[in-house]
Design a protein around this motif. Structure first.
Motif, mmCIF file in Angstrom:
data_model
loop_
_atom_site.group_PDB
_atom_site.id
_atom_site.type_symbol
_atom_site.label_atom_id
_atom_site.label_comp_id
_atom_site.label_asym_id
_atom_site.label_seq_id
_atom_site.Cartn_x
_atom_site.Cartn_y
_atom_site.Cartn_z
ATOM 1 N N ILE A 74 0.565 -1.311 -0.063
ATOM 2 C CA ILE A 74 0.196 -0.009 0.016
ATOM 3 C C ILE A 74 0.883 1.219 -0.076
ATOM 4 O O ILE A 74 1.755 1.269 0.773
ATOM 5 N N THR A 75 0.581 2.314 -1.014
ATOM 6 C CA THR A 75 1.323 3.396 -1.058
ATOM 7 C C THR A 75 0.393 4.462 -0.761
ATOM 8 O O THR A 75 -0.471 4.682 -1.774
ATOM 9 N N ILE A 76 0.350 5.334 0.182
ATOM 10 C CA ILE A 76 -0.528 6.659 0.081
ATOM 11 C C ILE A 76 0.171 7.852 -0.730
ATOM 12 O O ILE A 76 0.963 8.087 -0.707
ATOM 13 N N THR A 77 -0.987 8.176 -1.824
ATOM 14 C CA THR A 77 -0.470 9.002 -2.823
ATOM 15 C C THR A 77 -1.276 10.335 -2.520
ATOM 16 O O THR A 77 -0.755 11.653 -2.966
ATOM 17 N N LYS A 78 -2.164 10.510 -1.220
ATOM 18 C CA LYS A 78 -2.677 11.722 -1.030
ATOM 19 C C LYS A 78 -3.165 11.780 0.322
ATOM 20 O O LYS A 78 -3.924 10.796 0.768
ATOM 21 N N ASN A 79 -2.943 12.996 1.108
ATOM 22 C CA ASN A 79 -3.207 13.023 2.554
ATOM 23 C C ASN A 79 -3.596 14.351 2.874
ATOM 24 O O ASN A 79 -2.653 15.027 2.983
ATOM 25 N N ASP A 80 -4.743 14.843 2.698
ATOM 26 C CA ASP A 80 -5.203 16.275 2.832
ATOM 27 C C ASP A 80 -6.036 16.138 4.266
ATOM 28 O O ASP A 80 -6.723 17.287 4.386
ATOM 29 N N ALA A 81 -5.753 15.342 5.082
ATOM 30 C CA ALA A 81 -6.652 15.253 6.436
ATOM 31 C C ALA A 81 -6.119 16.911 7.358
ATOM 32 O O ALA A 81 -4.885 17.112 7.079
ATOM 33 N N PHE A 82 -6.985 17.160 8.063
ATOM 34 C CA PHE A 82 -6.464 18.594 8.744
ATOM 35 C C PHE A 82 -7.355 18.417 10.254
ATOM 36 O O PHE A 82 -8.459 17.761 10.555
ATOM 37 N N PHE A 83 -6.618 19.183 11.251
ATOM 38 C CA PHE A 83 -7.480 19.418 12.407
ATOM 39 C C PHE A 83 -8.389 20.346 12.170
ATOM 40 O O PHE A 83 -8.178 21.441 11.620
ATOM 41 N N THR A 84 -9.583 20.345 12.842
ATOM 42 C CA THR A 84 -10.601 21.326 12.708
ATOM 43 C C THR A 84 -10.591 22.581 13.589
ATOM 44 O O THR A 84 -11.136 23.433 13.210
ATOM 45 N N ASP A 85 -9.448 22.449 14.619
ATOM 46 C CA ASP A 85 -9.359 23.616 15.346
ATOM 47 C C ASP A 85 -8.159 23.500 15.999
ATOM 48 O O ASP A 85 -7.396 22.467 16.008
ATOM 49 N N THR A 87 -7.304 23.144 19.263
ATOM 50 C CA THR A 87 -7.144 22.226 20.261
ATOM 51 C C THR A 87 -6.831 20.598 19.594
ATOM 52 O O THR A 87 -6.331 20.038 20.664
ATOM 53 N N ARG A 88 -6.671 20.794 18.369
ATOM 54 C CA ARG A 88 -6.362 19.569 17.749
ATOM 55 C C ARG A 88 -7.158 18.232 18.286
ATOM 56 O O ARG A 88 -6.649 17.106 18.520
ATOM 57 N N ASP A 89 -8.323 18.440 18.634
ATOM 58 C CA ASP A 89 -9.134 17.140 19.287
ATOM 59 C C ASP A 89 -9.703 16.421 18.081
ATOM 60 O O ASP A 89 -10.034 15.339 18.480
ATOM 61 N N THR A 90 -10.075 16.961 17.145
ATOM 62 C CA THR A 90 -10.749 16.214 15.987
ATOM 63 C C THR A 90 -9.961 16.401 14.667
ATOM 64 O O THR A 90 -9.501 17.308 14.252
ATOM 65 N N VAL A 91 -10.023 15.291 13.944
ATOM 66 C CA VAL A 91 -9.332 15.290 12.672
ATOM 67 C C VAL A 91 -10.308 15.282 11.603
ATOM 68 O O VAL A 91 -11.310 14.372 11.686
ATOM 69 N N GLY A 125 -15.676 11.066 6.701
ATOM 70 C CA GLY A 125 -15.251 10.406 8.102
ATOM 71 C C GLY A 125 -14.560 11.154 9.002
ATOM 72 O O GLY A 125 -13.753 11.925 8.299
ATOM 73 N N PHE A 126 -14.419 10.737 10.126
ATOM 74 C CA PHE A 126 -13.591 11.013 10.981
ATOM 75 C C PHE A 126 -12.741 10.129 11.636
ATOM 76 O O PHE A 126 -13.266 8.973 12.069
ATOM 77 N N VAL A 127 -11.349 10.453 12.026
ATOM 78 C CA VAL A 127 -10.492 9.234 12.736
ATOM 79 C C VAL A 127 -11.196 9.180 14.096
ATOM 80 O O VAL A 127 -11.254 10.167 14.726
ATOM 81 N N GLY A 128 -11.432 8.044 14.543
ATOM 82 C CA GLY A 128 -11.880 7.513 15.688
ATOM 83 C C GLY A 128 -13.588 7.237 15.561
ATOM 84 O O GLY A 128 -13.868 6.589 16.387
ATOM 85 N N THR A 129 -14.024 7.259 14.512
ATOM 86 C CA THR A 129 -15.375 6.716 14.122
ATOM 87 C C THR A 129 -14.937 6.010 12.850
ATOM 88 O O THR A 129 -13.863 6.035 12.165
ATOM 89 N N ASP A 130 -16.220 5.426 12.285
ATOM 90 C CA ASP A 130 -16.100 4.678 11.092
ATOM 91 C C ASP A 130 -15.971 5.360 9.866
ATOM 92 O O ASP A 130 -16.365 6.497 9.608
ATOM 93 N N ILE A 131 -14.739 4.896 9.229
ATOM 94 C CA ILE A 131 -14.200 5.502 7.923
ATOM 95 C C ILE A 131 -14.448 4.539 6.779
ATOM 96 O O ILE A 131 -13.916 3.740 6.676
ATOM 97 N N SER A 187 -0.928 11.084 18.626
ATOM 98 C CA SER A 187 -0.399 10.202 17.776
ATOM 99 C C SER A 187 -1.532 9.304 17.470
ATOM 100 O O SER A 187 -2.898 9.427 17.880
ATOM 101 N N PHE A 188 -1.599 8.771 16.199
ATOM 102 C CA PHE A 188 -2.766 8.108 15.667
ATOM 103 C C PHE A 188 -2.380 6.318 15.416
ATOM 104 O O PHE A 188 -1.335 6.165 15.063
ATOM 105 N N SER A 189 -3.518 5.405 15.954
ATOM 106 C CA SER A 189 -3.408 4.246 15.826
ATOM 107 C C SER A 189 -4.710 3.708 15.541
ATOM 108 O O SER A 189 -5.575 3.494 16.270
ATOM 109 N N LEU A 190 -4.822 3.805 14.045
ATOM 110 C CA LEU A 190 -6.319 3.635 13.628
ATOM 111 C C LEU A 190 -6.722 2.033 13.766
ATOM 112 O O LEU A 190 -5.714 1.364 13.478
ATOM 113 N N SER A 191 -7.980 1.631 14.222
ATOM 114 C CA SER A 191 -8.075 0.208 14.339
ATOM 115 C C SER A 191 -8.869 -0.285 13.066
ATOM 116 O O SER A 191 -9.438 0.724 12.459
#
Length: 216
Positions: A74-85, A87-91, A125-131, A187-191
Motif C-alpha cells: 500500500i502506498t499513500i498518494t494523497k493525504n489532506d486530513a486536517f485538524f478542525t481547530d 485544540t487538535r481534538d478532531t481530525v 468520516g473522522f478518525v476515531g469513528t467509522d471511515i 499520535s494515531f493508531s487506527l483500528s
C-alpha cells in the motif's frame, strides 16, 4: 497459506469453547479461543494432538491449506486530513482526502507472482469513528481480484485475508496521519474496526461472505 478449521469443527458439533476448555484441563480457554480464531502465529503440536483426540479427527481434518500466500503493498498518494481547530481534538476527512495505490500480490515459491492493482480512497468520516474506504480496480487492469477471490480462496481463508487487508490499510493510514499531522502530544493508531471497506470482491456494507461468529 495454512489455517486450522477448529471454529467450523466446533460449530458442526454444536460445541462452545467454554465447554471444551472445561473438559480439557491441559488447554486454557484463551488457547482454544486463539486457535479457533487463527490469530496466533504458531500452534503447539500438543494442542493439535489434544484437540484431534477430543474431536475424533485426523490432523488432515484439522487443517486447511492453499498453495499460495497473499500480501498487500500500500502506498499513500494523497493525504489532506486536517485538524478542525487549534485544540487538535478532531481530525477532519473530506471525501477522497486520503488516496492510495494498493497491490494485491498472490505469491507461490515455484511460480511467478500474480499482482492485482487497485486504487483506494476514503469517504466522508473522522478518525476515531467509522471511515468508509472504497477500493476500485485500476482501469488498466484486465482482470480484477474478484474472480480469484471467489474461485481460488475458500470461505474460511476469505475471512483471514479480509482481516489482513484491513490491518494493512489501518496501519498505512495511521502512519500517514502521524506523518501528516505530526505533533508531540498527538499520535494515531487506527483500528481495523474503524474501516468500513467496500470492494468488488467483498464489502463490509453488504456483509458479503461473512464467515460467521466463533462458537463461544
Amino acid at each position: 497459506m495454512l489455517r486450522n478449521r477448529l471454529a467450523e469443527l466446533l460449530a458442526e458439533r454444536d460445541l462452545k469453547i467454554s465447554r471444551v476448555a472445561a473438559q480439557l484441563p491441559n488447554l486454557s480457554r484463551n488457547t482454544i479461543t486463539a486457535t479457533a480464531s487463527n490469530t496466533g502465529k504458531m500452534i503447539q503440536l500438543e494442542t493439535v494432538d489434544t484437540l484431534c483426540q477430543f474431536l475424533h479427527i485426523e490432523p488432515t481434518d484439522f487443517f486447511e491449506y492453499l498453495p499460495f500466500n497473499i500480501d498487500f503493498d500500500i502506498t499513500i498518494t494523497k493525504n489532506d486530513a486536517f485538524f478542525t481547530d487549534v485544540t487538535r481534538d478532531t481530525v477532519h476527512l473530506r471525501d477522497e482526502d486520503i488516496k492510495f495505490d494498493i497491490y494485491i500480490k498472490v505469491n507461490n515459491v515455484s511460480t511467478q507472482s500474480k499482482i492485482f492493482e487497485y486504487l483506494g480512497s476514503n469517504g466522508n468520516g473522522f478518525v476515531g469513528t467509522d471511515i468508509p474506504i472504497l477500493l476500485t480496480r485500476d482501469e488498466n487492469e484486465s482482470a480484477g481480484f474478484a474472480d480469484f477471490w471467489h474461485k481460488k480462496i475458500t470461505p474460511g481463508f476469505r475471512s483471514i485475508v479480509w482481516d489482513q487487508l484491513k490491518n494493512n490499510l489501518a496501519q498505512a493510514i495511521s502512519e500517514s496521519l502521524n506523518e501528516k499531522l505530526a505533533y508531540e502530544d498527538v499520535s494515531f493508531s487506527l483500528s481495523p474496526k474503524n474501516l468500513i471497506l467496500d470492494t468488488d470482491f467483498k464489502s463490509d456494507l453488504l456483509n458479503v461472505d461473512d464467515f460467521g461468529e466463533l462458537p463461544f
